[in-house]
Motif scaffolding. Sequence first.
Motif, mmCIF file in Angstrom:
data_model
loop_
_atom_site.group_PDB
_atom_site.id
_atom_site.type_symbol
_atom_site.label_atom_id
_atom_site.label_comp_id
_atom_site.label_asym_id
_atom_site.label_seq_id
_atom_site.Cartn_x
_atom_site.Cartn_y
_atom_site.Cartn_z
ATOM 1 N N GLN A 1 -2.502 11.803 -7.086
ATOM 2 C CA GLN A 1 -2.965 11.672 -5.913
ATOM 3 C C GLN A 1 -4.561 11.409 -5.446
ATOM 4 O O GLN A 1 -4.910 11.018 -4.490
ATOM 5 N N THR B 1 -9.426 3.186 -9.364
ATOM 6 C CA THR B 1 -8.778 2.760 -7.849
ATOM 7 C C THR B 1 -7.695 1.787 -8.224
ATOM 8 O O THR B 1 -7.930 0.805 -9.032
ATOM 9 N N LEU C 1 1.931 6.477 -7.070
ATOM 10 C CA LEU C 1 0.929 7.096 -7.499
ATOM 11 C C LEU C 1 1.037 8.647 -7.190
ATOM 12 O O LEU C 1 1.012 9.715 -8.272
ATOM 13 N N ASP C 2 1.300 9.132 -5.972
ATOM 14 C CA ASP C 2 1.602 10.587 -5.680
ATOM 15 C C ASP C 2 2.659 11.166 -6.692
ATOM 16 O O ASP C 2 2.754 12.167 -7.154
ATOM 17 N N ALA D 1 0.876 -1.129 0.123
ATOM 18 C CA ALA D 1 -0.027 0.011 0.135
ATOM 19 C C ALA D 1 0.767 1.322 0.006
ATOM 20 O O ALA D 1 0.856 2.289 -0.810
ATOM 21 N N GLU D 2 1.932 1.187 0.599
ATOM 22 C CA GLU D 2 2.747 2.287 0.903
ATOM 23 C C GLU D 2 3.672 2.512 -0.665
ATOM 24 O O GLU D 2 3.597 3.734 -0.824
ATOM 25 N N PRO E 1 -7.126 6.276 -5.265
ATOM 26 C CA PRO E 1 -6.973 5.581 -3.894
ATOM 27 C C PRO E 1 -6.331 4.101 -4.056
ATOM 28 O O PRO E 1 -6.712 3.636 -5.073
ATOM 29 N N VAL E 2 -5.983 3.792 -3.114
ATOM 30 C CA VAL E 2 -5.295 2.427 -2.939
ATOM 31 C C VAL E 2 -6.297 1.930 -1.817
ATOM 32 O O VAL E 2 -6.026 1.956 -0.651
ATOM 33 N N ARG F 1 1.005 3.908 -3.074
ATOM 34 C CA ARG F 1 0.498 5.202 -2.782
ATOM 35 C C ARG F 1 1.690 6.435 -2.961
ATOM 36 O O ARG F 1 1.638 7.418 -3.479
ATOM 37 N N VAL G 1 -0.110 -0.086 -10.378
ATOM 38 C CA VAL G 1 0.098 1.473 -10.477
ATOM 39 C C VAL G 1 0.724 1.958 -11.704
ATOM 40 O O VAL G 1 0.250 2.884 -12.410
#
Length: 227
Positions: free
Chosen positions: A56, A77, A50-51, A43-44, A59-60, A47, A100
């Motif tokens: 941004q 998503t 993606l960012d 998840a990290e 969502p994950v 994120r 991603v």
Amino acid sequence: MYFGPYFPLIIGIMLLSFIVQGYLSRTYGKWGQVRNPRNLTGAEVARMMLDENGLQSVPVNMVPGNLTDHYDPQRKTVNLSEANFRTPSISAMAVAAHEVGHAIQDKVRMPALVLRGKMALPLSLSMNFAPWLLMLGLFIQSSGLIWVGVILFGFAMLFHLITLPVEFDASSRALAYLRERGLGGAVQADDGARKVLTAAALTYVLGFAMALAQLLNVLGMARSSDD
């Protein structure tokens, strides 16, 4: 299952698929026990990737099941299975980055991804009818119905063909990102991520091979019915 001229090939691909699925499970499981260099969960990693790519708003999410990870282009998503969402393993890192990769493809409107998305619903509906049309055509000796069934199987083969560059590109983006950010910098981590994604890619290759074999099989049946 249709006993056409390519039926033995279909059986062979089915057996090979079991072997590849076993290889994927073993590879994923092995690298799922090894922590990635930066100790980041899937998840990290997702994120962060993606960012850094201007996504941004994507969502994950965590979804139930094993290897149920996917990107949803309709809802925008990234969805990770529970193990990959929570675990800081090399497998989780690789799978998350791959999903991603699909989100980035969506952002840049990769033609193959866009086309695959447009084909998904029609294919799902048409393949519910294709086997029945084929069997009905063979039963009543209607070459028209048989060839409609063949065309629908051809549509499925095309979908699987288009899927290959989409999946290969997502894995390429994932590996490049992991290396750039030092997540795959260690030899072990880079090798593990590559092996996990390669094993997953083999399942898509076999999916295409099966679709092609089924098309050749029903095409042979159609030609035999015309003789």
